[in-house]
Enzyme design. Structure first.
Site: not given
Ligand SMILES: NC(=O)C1=CN([C@@H]2O[C@H](COP(=O)(O)OP(=O)(O)OC[C@H]3O[C@@H](n4cnc5c(N)ncnc54)[C@H](OP(=O)(O)O)[C@@H]3O)[C@@H](O)[C@H]2O)C=CC1
Ligand SMILES: CC(C)=CCC[C@@H](C)[C@H]1CC[C@H]2C3=C(CC[C@]12C)[C@@]1(C)CCC(=O)C[C@@H]1CC3
Length: 345
Positions: A144, A148
């Site tokens: 994640y 990002k």
């Protein structure tokens, strides 16, 4: 001859507008008189003045109708951090964000506001009053975070004053508030399973938790200040409650507010982190045979046991940001909003 309609500055699109943050943002924008198009893979509510477009943001043809005649786009869609699916994160956060930028160009969008995350600089070790000039995490703690980082770079690099395409990234941290599907529900679920007895480490780690309305306020300010002459073009901004709190005090206040006991016994940080790492390796190795998601992931243990709070000085200076709801009020409003999660409910 075709005449192009000049996008109105009061028309905007929210990609991910059915999600937790997205819906709060849409409600605020509608309140402020914007006409809003929501693009999401699902529709979770209805609101006057808001039109829903359903589809996957990786599909440009699906996305384009939602951006028609829109001058401002908010991109706050992402798979949830708990998804633990590298291919999905790469597809949605990296290639999907490229698609969003291309679609903005094709639709004549002038401003793009990305919801990034303060975690883009977090490597699992202490961050105290971190500023935006901290380098991106070299060893991001999960997929994640890794994606990002790439997503934020793509959006900031796309800022192009000469061609009239302005971008900015908002980096919130620990968003909470009514309808959040993560923080309070995970906490209550853990408490109901009798696993909220322990404090990881000595309990003195300071963390930012940010009330959703403050995050929305940061997004709206950024959008309204995003002009060619503004210092915010192509920059990232931390948006927090600006009131770092002891992680375990915050958790305890929510738990006690909902009628559960606060955790009391201490466990050494490195012991819990080691166990979480071992469990994670086991789930990866056994994945074809067993589909099991541990509560204690290395990322969660790191978030629960280290300092991670950030300075909002840059947002205050460049966009006049100040939190609009204090932490005390935010905790009260949040606790009141979850009657169904109370002990005994
Ligand atoms: N919550 C937090 O504490 C923090 C969040 N952020 C960032 O804020 C943003 C919003 O987070 P939050 O509101 O919590 O997340 P949510 O999961 O509640 O909202 C995201 C929305 O995007 C949708 N979505 C996911 N993939 C796609 C896709 N391929 N195409 C279209 N829509 C899609 C989701 O649908 P579905 O639910 O079906 O997947 C959901 O409706 C994210 O970018 C997140 O990284 C940053 C820092 C902290
Ligand atoms: C500040 C910040 C980025 C918060 C993000 C929210 C979540 C990552 C937290 C919300 C509930 C938290 C939680 C734990 C870790 C972090 C959260 C998932 C634990 C799993 C930590 C270990 C425990 O003892 C149980 C905790 C349950 C709640």
């Amino acid at each position: 001859m075709t005449t192009r309609v000049r996008p109105s500055s009061k028309r905007c699109a929210v990609i991910g507008g059915s999600g937790f943050l997205g819906r709060h943002l849409v409600e605020k924008l509608a309140d402020k008189g914007y006409t809003v198009s929501v693009f999401d893979i699902r529709q979770s509510y209805e609101l006057p003045g808001v039109t829903f477009y359903l589809g996957d943001l990786c599909d440009k043809q699906a996305l384009l109708p939602a951006l028609r005649d829109v001058s401002l786009v908010f991109h706050c869609a992402s798979p949830a951090p708990g998804a633990d699916d590298r291919a999905l994160f790469e597809r949605v956060n990296i290639s999907g964000t490229r698609t969003v930028i291309q679609a903005c160009h094709e639709a004549g969008v002038q401003k793009l506001v990305l919801t990034s995350s303060a975690s883009v600089v977090f490597e699992g070790t202490d961050i105290k009053n971190g500023k935006e000039d901290l380098p991106y995490a070299k060893k991001p703690i999960d997929f994640y975070t890794l994606t990002k980082i790439q997503q934020e770079k793509l959006v900031l690099e796309a800022c192009d004053k000469e061609n009239g395409f302005l971008t900015v990234a908002i980096r919130p941290h620990g968003i909470f508030g009514p309808r959040d599907p993560q923080l309070v529900p995970i906490l209550v679920d853990t408490a109901r399973r009798g696993k909220m007895k322990f404090i990881i480490g000595n309990g003195s780690n300071l963390v930012d938790f940010t009330y959703v309305e403050n995050v929305v306020h940061g997004h709206v300010l950024a959008a309204e200040r995003l002009r060619p002459e503004s210092p915010i073009c192509g920059q990232a901004y931390h948006i927090t409650n600006d009131e770092p709190v002891f992680f375990w005090d915050f958790m305890s206040q929510i738990l006690v507010g909902l009628g559960y006991n606060a955790p009391r016994y201490h466990l050494p940080y490195w012991l819990v982190y080691g166990i979480a790492l071992l469990l994670w390796v086991l789930t990866v190795l056994l994945r074809p045979l067993v589909s099991w998601k541990p509560t204690f992931t290395p990322m969660r243990v790191a978030l629960a046991g280290t300092h991670h709070y950030y300075s909002c000085a840059r947002a205050k200076q460049d966009m006049g940001y100040q939190p609009v709801v204090s932490l005390k009020d935010a905790i009260m409003l949040t606790v009141e909003s979850y009657p169904h999660l109370r002990q005994g409910a």
